[in-house]
Enzyme design. Sequence first.
Site, PDB file in Angstrom:
ATOM      1  N   GLU A  27      -0.618  12.302   3.534  1.00 30.90           N
ATOM      2  CA  GLU A  27      -2.080  12.462   3.543  1.00 30.90           C
ATOM      3  C   GLU A  27      -2.613  11.915   4.842  1.00 30.90           C
ATOM      4  OE1 GLU A  27      -4.027  10.211   0.464  1.00 30.90           O
ATOM      5  OE2 GLU A  27      -3.143  11.356  -1.155  1.00 30.90           O
ATOM      6  N   GLU A  74       0.981   6.429  -3.773  1.00 29.75           N
ATOM      7  CA  GLU A  74       0.356   5.162  -3.383  1.00 29.75           C
ATOM      8  C   GLU A  74       0.297   4.124  -4.502  1.00 29.75           C
ATOM      9  OE1 GLU A  74      -3.414   5.653  -1.357  1.00 29.75           O
ATOM     10  OE2 GLU A  74      -2.442   6.461   0.428  1.00 29.75           O
TER      11      GLU A  74
END
Length: 309
Positions: A227, A127
Amino acid sequence: MQLRDILSTALATAPLAVSAAGTLGFAVGNTNPDGSCKVQSDFEADFAAIQSNTAAVVVRTYSSSDIFGNPCHTPSQVLPAAKSAGIKVLLGMWPDGGAYDKEKAAVDEADPTSFGDTLYGITIGSEGLYRGTYQVDDLLGWIKDMQNDYPKTPLGTADSWNCWHNGSMDSIITSGIQLALANGFAYWQYQDISNATKTYFDDMAAALGHIQDVSGSLDGLHFMNGETGWPGTGGSDAGAAKAGDDNMETYWKSAVCGLLDWGVDLFWFEAFDEPNKADAIGDDGQVASEKHWGSFDSTRKPKFNMRCS
Ligand SMILES: *[C@@H]1O[C@H](CO)[C@@H](O)[C@H](O)[C@H]1NC(C)=O
Ligand SMILES: *[C@@H]1O[C@H](CO)[C@@H](O)[C@H](O)[C@H]1NC(C)=O
């Protein structure tokens, strides 16, 4: 029935080349509740809890060298533990803030390819594009370096589903990586639990569809949900998204079991509560607790039944 309907609508434009059930994995942190680095025996206790309560066959880690200034040497600790437990590891490197070389050294030091198929692969970054902590060209350079040194290891990166979807990662999609991990949190999209599974499936379908378009193949890259999760009791609310163990369980049964049923591999964020974890600042500047996302508490006790059938 309803789940199937939602899924077939969501994924209709992005057919999957797989038919078997997806693979369940867990995100695991590399520090203990007291902040110390996990060593092999800590990971062994993690894996015993995961394996006796879930169908998971793989875990992913995030950082290899330093967490809060501690040299954790995570690859050297987690790989032997995983090998003895019979679980696979997707090793994470956290290159943010100039840490790439240190992260790489911690991976090299563990001689990861000597662990055979215990090593599922290696991810470079998590990320960082979404958070703006590095740029696409940085990531491409690191990927190239890893491809050079680990030509036979599946390599990949994780980022938010919307970065995979909106064109900003197209050069990553065509970089020769094998693993595309798209993260998706209906919670962070402020969704009520009743709409969370639909949001999650739409996110995954959007990311997967774009990756398939750009790569020109239905299965050229191994697509995974990197995730997903929902905060449990003690966590923060995010608009209509309410924290709580009951909602976490509902989300697991619907979203997690549903996506696995559809044949998509995913990682649950996260296995264990991290009472030592710093609060996160959301897009709107609101402070949110990141301490209660485990489906196990910090003593490794399951919060609910994590079997899908
Ligand atoms: C893609 O989405 C990310 C995350 O929301 C954003 O930061 C970025 O500016 C977007 N890029 C484009 C090209 O829209
Ligand atoms: C439910 O989720 C979808 C995204 O998949 C979104 O477009 C829609 O607005 C959401 N509904 C509500 C009531 O928020």
